[in-house]
Write an enzyme that holds these catalytic residues in place. Structure first.
Site, mmCIF file in Angstrom:
data_model
loop_
_atom_site.group_PDB
_atom_site.id
_atom_site.type_symbol
_atom_site.label_atom_id
_atom_site.label_comp_id
_atom_site.label_asym_id
_atom_site.label_seq_id
_atom_site.Cartn_x
_atom_site.Cartn_y
_atom_site.Cartn_z
ATOM 1 N NE ARG A 1 -76.998 -36.798 -93.043
ATOM 2 C CZ ARG A 1 -76.407 -35.652 -92.678
ATOM 3 N NH1 ARG A 1 -75.231 -35.322 -93.156
ATOM 4 N NH2 ARG A 1 -77.009 -34.831 -91.841
ATOM 5 C CE LYS B 1 -75.283 -34.308 -89.163
ATOM 6 N NZ LYS B 1 -74.184 -33.347 -89.398
ATOM 7 C CB CYS C 1 -67.348 -30.688 -91.146
ATOM 8 S SG CYS C 1 -69.000 -30.247 -90.592
ATOM 9 C CE LYS D 1 -72.154 -37.471 -90.852
ATOM 10 N NZ LYS D 1 -71.210 -36.387 -90.563
ATOM 11 N NE ARG E 1 -73.006 -32.814 -97.559
ATOM 12 C CZ ARG E 1 -73.219 -32.635 -96.252
ATOM 13 N NH1 ARG E 1 -73.925 -33.520 -95.579
ATOM 14 N NH2 ARG E 1 -72.733 -31.577 -95.633
ATOM 15 C CB CYS F 1 -70.438 -23.288 -93.274
ATOM 16 S SG CYS F 1 -71.124 -24.186 -91.876
ATOM 17 C CB CYS G 1 -64.803 -27.987 -92.461
ATOM 18 S SG CYS G 1 -64.813 -26.416 -91.571
ATOM 19 C CB CYS H 1 -68.156 -24.172 -85.894
ATOM 20 S SG CYS H 1 -69.084 -25.604 -86.458
HETATM 21 FE FE1 SRM Z 1 -70.608 -31.481 -91.563
HETATM 22 C C1 SRM Z 1 -73.184 -29.564 -90.524
HETATM 23 C C2 SRM Z 1 -70.086 -29.504 -94.180
HETATM 24 C C3 SRM Z 1 -68.608 -33.839 -92.878
HETATM 25 C C4 SRM Z 1 -70.373 -32.996 -88.488
HETATM 26 N N1 SRM Z 1 -71.530 -29.853 -92.260
HETATM 27 C C5 SRM Z 1 -72.618 -29.232 -91.715
HETATM 28 C C6 SRM Z 1 -73.154 -28.144 -92.653
HETATM 29 C C7 SRM Z 1 -74.197 -28.781 -93.528
HETATM 30 C C8 SRM Z 1 -73.658 -26.871 -91.975
HETATM 31 C C9 SRM Z 1 -75.117 -26.759 -91.652
HETATM 32 O O1 SRM Z 1 -75.688 -27.667 -91.022
HETATM 33 O O2 SRM Z 1 -75.693 -25.726 -92.004
HETATM 34 C C10 SRM Z 1 -71.857 -27.837 -93.450
HETATM 35 C C11 SRM Z 1 -72.049 -27.247 -94.839
HETATM 36 C C12 SRM Z 1 -70.919 -26.299 -95.165
HETATM 37 C C13 SRM Z 1 -70.931 -25.802 -96.549
HETATM 38 O O3 SRM Z 1 -71.095 -24.574 -96.747
HETATM 39 O O4 SRM Z 1 -70.760 -26.579 -97.476
HETATM 40 C C14 SRM Z 1 -71.110 -29.137 -93.316
HETATM 41 N N2 SRM Z 1 -69.634 -31.683 -93.272
HETATM 42 C C15 SRM Z 1 -69.452 -30.711 -94.194
HETATM 43 C C16 SRM Z 1 -68.434 -31.114 -95.244
HETATM 44 C C17 SRM Z 1 -68.734 -30.564 -96.629
HETATM 45 C C18 SRM Z 1 -67.036 -30.684 -94.773
HETATM 46 C C19 SRM Z 1 -65.971 -30.660 -95.826
HETATM 47 O O5 SRM Z 1 -65.395 -29.576 -95.986
HETATM 48 O O6 SRM Z 1 -65.710 -31.677 -96.470
HETATM 49 C C20 SRM Z 1 -68.524 -32.643 -95.106
HETATM 50 C C21 SRM Z 1 -69.580 -33.220 -95.991
HETATM 51 C C22 SRM Z 1 -69.718 -34.673 -95.785
HETATM 52 C C23 SRM Z 1 -70.562 -35.380 -96.792
HETATM 53 O O7 SRM Z 1 -70.185 -35.351 -97.951
HETATM 54 O O8 SRM Z 1 -71.553 -36.010 -96.404
HETATM 55 C C24 SRM Z 1 -68.950 -32.771 -93.648
HETATM 56 N N3 SRM Z 1 -69.731 -33.180 -90.841
HETATM 57 C C25 SRM Z 1 -68.846 -33.942 -91.520
HETATM 58 C C26 SRM Z 1 -68.167 -34.824 -90.639
HETATM 59 C C27 SRM Z 1 -67.040 -35.778 -91.017
HETATM 60 C C28 SRM Z 1 -67.514 -37.144 -91.301
HETATM 61 O O9 SRM Z 1 -68.713 -37.439 -91.263
HETATM 62 O O10 SRM Z 1 -66.655 -37.964 -91.573
HETATM 63 C C29 SRM Z 1 -68.668 -34.570 -89.370
HETATM 64 C C30 SRM Z 1 -68.172 -35.222 -88.059
HETATM 65 C C31 SRM Z 1 -68.616 -36.608 -87.872
HETATM 66 C C32 SRM Z 1 -69.947 -36.658 -87.189
HETATM 67 O O11 SRM Z 1 -70.979 -36.599 -87.878
HETATM 68 O O12 SRM Z 1 -69.991 -36.719 -85.958
HETATM 69 C C33 SRM Z 1 -69.656 -33.540 -89.511
HETATM 70 N N4 SRM Z 1 -71.642 -31.336 -89.808
HETATM 71 C C34 SRM Z 1 -71.344 -32.002 -88.652
HETATM 72 C C35 SRM Z 1 -72.203 -31.518 -87.608
HETATM 73 C C36 SRM Z 1 -72.194 -31.968 -86.128
HETATM 74 C C37 SRM Z 1 -72.994 -33.197 -85.924
HETATM 75 C C38 SRM Z 1 -73.130 -33.563 -84.473
HETATM 76 O O13 SRM Z 1 -73.319 -34.725 -84.177
HETATM 77 O O14 SRM Z 1 -73.078 -32.693 -83.612
HETATM 78 C C39 SRM Z 1 -73.018 -30.510 -88.191
HETATM 79 C C40 SRM Z 1 -74.098 -29.673 -87.501
HETATM 80 C C41 SRM Z 1 -75.347 -30.426 -87.229
HETATM 81 O O15 SRM Z 1 -75.561 -31.543 -87.685
HETATM 82 O O16 SRM Z 1 -76.158 -29.866 -86.502
HETATM 83 C C42 SRM Z 1 -72.631 -30.420 -89.578
HETATM 84 FE FE1 SF4 Z 2 -69.440 -25.468 -91.025
HETATM 85 FE FE2 SF4 Z 2 -68.577 -26.076 -88.617
HETATM 86 FE FE3 SF4 Z 2 -68.861 -27.993 -90.427
HETATM 87 FE FE4 SF4 Z 2 -66.933 -26.275 -90.701
HETATM 88 S S1 SF4 Z 2 -67.148 -27.711 -88.978
HETATM 89 S S2 SF4 Z 2 -68.334 -26.893 -92.307
HETATM 90 S S3 SF4 Z 2 -67.792 -24.424 -89.891
HETATM 91 S S4 SF4 Z 2 -70.484 -26.813 -89.548
#
Ligand code: SRM
Ligand code: SF4
Length: 565
Positions: A142, A207, A472, A209, A73, A429, A423, A468
Site C-alpha cells: 500500500r 495487504k 484502522c 504496509k 483512496r 464503513c 477511524c 471495529c
Molecule cells: Fe483500514 C479495512 C479505513 C488504516 C486495518 N479500513 C478498512 C476499510 C477499507 C473497510 C473495508 O474493508 O470495507 C475502511 C474504509 C472506511 C471508510 O468508509 O472510509 C478502512 N483504514 C481506514 C482508514 C481510512 C482509517 C482512517 O480513518 O484514517 C485508513 C486508511 C489508510 C490508508 O490511507 O491507506 C486505514 N487500516 C488502517 C490501519 C492503520 C495503518 O495501516 O497504519 C490499519 C491497522 C494496521 C494493519 O493493517 O494491521 C487498518 N483496515 C484494517 C483492516 C484489518 C486488517 C487485518 O490485518 O486484519 C481492515 C479489514 C480487512 O482488511 O479485512 C481494514
Molecule cells: Fe471501518 Fe473498523 Fe477500519 Fe473503523 S477500524 S474504518 S470501523 S474497518
C-alpha cells in the site's frame, strides 16, 4: 491452483491481472453497484464499493437498492502533495464526492460518496495532476508512509527519497488500471513474471504496509506495520543506514484469540543501497510463505509467528543477497505530531495544522484552498490525520496563520484532544460495529471535564477509537484505546507506551459512554495523585497494577482481567 485456497485467491487468479469484468460493470446502468468478485478487484485500483448506512433502514423499508457509492483512496507516498494536487483533490471532492475530504492514518486522502457513473471522469482528473490510486488498497504493497517532519529536513529528505523508491519498486505492473480508467490501449496478458515480476498472478496473500521513521519521532507508528525502516543518523543528522522491522499489524476479530495485534520485531540493520532489495525479498517471502487459505491468518505477522524470526530473516537474506547487520541503537519519544510553527534551515517555515480525526468540511477546505492558491511550498499529510503546510516564505506566514486561526485549524489546548485519532466507521464503513469519527470528539469533551477536575488538562495522553477491531486508527498502540463492540458499546484498552513500542491490554469490555467515563475517572485521579516524575499515563496504568504489560503477539490476550482494580 489447488482447491484449498480462499475465495479471494480464486478471484485474483481468474481476474487476468486485476481486470475482471470491471469495464462491463462500469457500463451497467441498472445498478449503482458492481458484481461481488469485481468488488474485491476494484480495491487494487484504490476504490471500495460502500453504501450509506444511515440511509439503509429507510431504503430497505421502501424496497430500494442500497445508496451505493464508492470511496476513493489516493496513493501519496510520504503524504506529500503540491498545492495544485491539493486543489485538484479538493475540487474532485466537491464535484463528485460528498464535499468532504478525509486525511487518513496512512498519509493519504480518501474521498467518499462517488457514484459509479462519475468514477471514470474522477480517475482521469486524478491522473491529470500526476496522482493515481493504484495499490492504495488490495493484496499488494500500500501507500508507503514516511515521517513528514520537515524540521529535520536532511534525514527526512533521505527517508522520503527511499519511500518513493520502495513505493515505485513494489507497484503492481499490470496495465489494467490504465486500460480501465484512462482508456489506455489494451495489452494482452502474458507470463506471470513478465506482467507482475514481483507479485505474480495472485499478488500477495493479504495487504502489505511499509513505513519509514526518523527518530526520535515515531509518528508513523513503525511497530504497527508489516515492514519498517528506522533511520540511523550520524551526528550531523544524515542517515547512515536503517534498522529493518517486520511483522507488525493491528487487525483482530472479537472473540477469536487466534487473531491479535502485534508489534513488529527489529530484524537487523541494512545500508541504504540494500533497502529496496530487502523490501522486495520481504515481500516475496511473504508472497510464498503467507497463508492463502485463511485471510484472517494471512498477514506477515502470522507468518513470522509461525515460522520464527530467524528463519524469516535467513530467507530474506538469501533472496536479497544481503546479510543484515545487528540492529543499531535508536530511541523514539512519541507517536504524535509537532503542532504549530517550526523553522526550516533555509528561513522558510512549516505549520502543522490540527484536523480533527482527519475530516475536512467545507469551512476548513475553503481556508486550505485559499492557502493552496497562493502557496508555493507543499502540503504534507501526517500519519495522525493532520496536515503540514510546508516551506512557507516569511511574507506569507501571517496570512496563513490567521486563516488557520479563523478556521479552527490550530491545535486545541486539550492534551487529550491533541492526541486523539478516530477511524471513519459509520456511515460509510461496511465493517463498523459502532461510531468512531462522529463520536470521539464528544467523548473527549466529556473526558476533558474529568481531566480538568484532576488538573490534567494539558497532559499529552494518547486516545484512539475505532468502530471495529480491525484497528484502522491503531487503537492498540494508544494509551487509551476504544474499540467498537456494537452500537454505542466499546472495549476499553489501556497500557500502551507513549512512544508506540508496546501494545495495550483489555481493561473493560462492552461498555457505553457513561461507563467509559466512570472507568477512566478514578484512573485519572490516581494518575494525578501518584504518578512519578515524567511518567506517562500508559506506563502508569501498568505500574499501578490496573493492567498487565503486553509483550508481543499472542501475549496480547494473556493476563486480561488479572489486574488490580
Ligand atoms: Fe483500514 C479495512 C479505513 C488504516 C486495518 N479500513 C478498512 C476499510 C477499507 C473497510 C473495508 O474493508 O470495507 C475502511 C474504509 C472506511 C471508510 O468508509 O472510509 C478502512 N483504514 C481506514 C482508514 C481510512 C482509517 C482512517 O480513518 O484514517 C485508513 C486508511 C489508510 C490508508 O490511507 O491507506 C486505514 N487500516 C488502517 C490501519 C492503520 C495503518 O495501516 O497504519 C490499519 C491497522 C494496521 C494493519 O493493517 O494491521 C487498518 N483496515 C484494517 C483492516 C484489518 C486488517 C487485518 O490485518 O486484519 C481492515 C479489514 C480487512 O482488511 O479485512 C481494514
Ligand atoms: Fe471501518 Fe473498523 Fe477500519 Fe473503523 S477500524 S474504518 S470501523 S474497518
Amino acid at each position: 491452483m489447488t482447491d484449498d485456497v480462499s475465495r479471494n485467491e480464486r478471484i485474483k487468479e481468474a481476474s487476468n491481472y486485476l481486470r475482471g469484468t470491471l469495464e462491463q460493470g462500469l457500463r451497467e446502468e441498472i445498478t449503482g453497484a458492481i458484481v461481488e468478485d469485481d468488488q474485491q478487484l476494484v480495491k487494487f485500483h484504490g476504490l471500495y464499493l460502500q453504501d450509506d448506512r444511515d440511509l439503509r433502514p429507510e431504503r430497505t423499508r421502501k424496497k430500494m437498492e442500497k445508496a451505493f457509492a464508492f470511496m476513493i483512496r489516493v496513493r501519496i507516498s510520504g503524504g506529500v502533495l503540491t498545492p495544485a494536487q491539493w486543489l485538484a483533490l479538493d475540487q474532485i471532492a466537491r464535484d463528485y464526492g460528498n464535499g468532504t475530504m478525509k486525511l487518513t492514518t496512512r498519509q493519504t486522502v480518501q474521498l467518499h460518496g462517488v457514484i459509479k457513473s462519475n468514477l471514470k471522469a474522477m480517475m482521469q482528473r486524478i491522473d491529470a495532476v500526476l496522482l493515481n490510486t493504484i495499490a492504495a488498497c488490495g493484496d499488494v504493497n500500500r501507500n508507503v508512509m514516511c515521517n513528514p517532519n520537515p524540521h529535520q529536513s536532511r534525514a527526512h529528505g533521505e527517508a522520503l527519497e527511499l519511500a518513493h523508491k520502495i513505493s515505485d519498486h513494489l507497484l503492481p505492473r499490470t496495465p489494467a488500471y490504465r486500460e480501465i480508467w484512462l482508456d489506455g490501449e489494451r495489452i494482452a496478458g502474458g507470463e506471470d513474471e513478465v506482467v507482475e515480476p514481483i507479485y505474480g498472478k495472485t499478488y500477495l496473500p493479504r495487504k502489505f504496509k511499509v513505513v519509514l521513521a526518523v527518530p526520535p519521532s515515531n509518528d508513523v507508528d513503525i511497530f504497527a506495520h508489516d515492514l519498517g525502516y528506522i533511520a540511523i543518523l550520524d551526528e550531523a543528522g544524515s542517515v547512515t543506514g536503517w534498522n529493518v522491522t517486520v511483522g507488525g499489524g493491528m487487525g483482530m476479530t472479537h472473540g477469536e484469540p487466534d487473531t491479535y495485534p502485534r508489534t513488529a520485531d527489529v530484524m537487523g540493520h541494512c545500508e541504504t543501497r540494500d533497502a529496496v532489495a530487502i523490501a522486495e525479498a520481504v515481500v516475496t517471502v511473504q508472497r510464498d510463505w503467507g497463508d492463502r487459505l485463511n485471510r484472517k491468518h494471512a498477514r506477515l505477522k502470522y507468518t513470522i509467528e509461525d515460522r520464527g524470526l530467524d528463519a524469516f530473516r535467513a530467507e530474506v537474506e538469501r533472496r536479497a543477497g544481503v546479510l543484515l547487520a545487528p540492529a543499531k541503537p535508536f530511541q523514539f519519544t512519541s507517536t504524535g505530531d509537532r503542532y504549530g510553527w517550526s523553522a526550516g534551515a533555509d528561513g522558510r517555515s512549516h505549520l502543522t495544522l490540527y484536523v480533527q480525526n482527519g475530516r475536512l468540511f467545507e469551512k476548513q477546505m475553503s481556508a486550505l484552498r485559499r492557502i493552496a492558491q497562493g502557496h508555493d511550498g507543499d502540503f504534507r499529510i501526517t500519519p495522525n490525520q493532520h496536515l503540514i503546510i510546508a516551506n512557507i516564505p516569511v511574507e506569507k506566514q501571517k496570512e496563513i496563520h490567521w486563516l488557520a486561526v479563523e478556521n479552527g485549524l490550530l491545535a486545541p489546548w486539550s492534551g487529550l484532544r491533541r492526541n486523539s485519532m478516530a477511524c471513519v466507521a459509520l456511515p460509510t464503513c461496511g465493517l463498523a460495529l459502532a461510531e468512531s469519527e462522529r463520536y470521539l470528539p464528544d467523548l473527549v469533551t466529556a473526558l476533558d471535564a474529568r481531566l480538568a477536575a484532576h488538573g490534567l488538562s494539558a497532559d499529552d495522553i494518547v486516545i484512539r477509537m475505532t468502530g471495529c477491531p480491525n484497528g484502522c486508527a491503531r487503537p492498540y498502540l494508544a494509551e487509551i484505546g476504544l474499540v467498537g463492540k456494537g452500537p454505542g458499546r466499546y472495549n476499553l484498552y489501556l497500557g500502551a507506551a507513549f512512544d508506540g513500542s508496546r501494545l495495550s491490554k483489555l481493561y473493560a469490555e462492552d461498555i457505553e459512554h457513561d461507563a467509559i467515563i466512570a472507568a477512566l475517572d478514578p484512573l485519572f485521579a490516581a494518575y494525578a495523585a501518584s504518578r512519578q516524575k515524567g511518567e506517562r499515563f500508559g506506563d502508569f496504568t501498568i505500574r499501578a497494577g490496573f493492567v498487565a504489560a503486553t509483550g508481543n503477539g499472542r501475549d496480547f490476550h494473556a493476563n486480561v482481567g488479572k489486574q488490580r482494580v
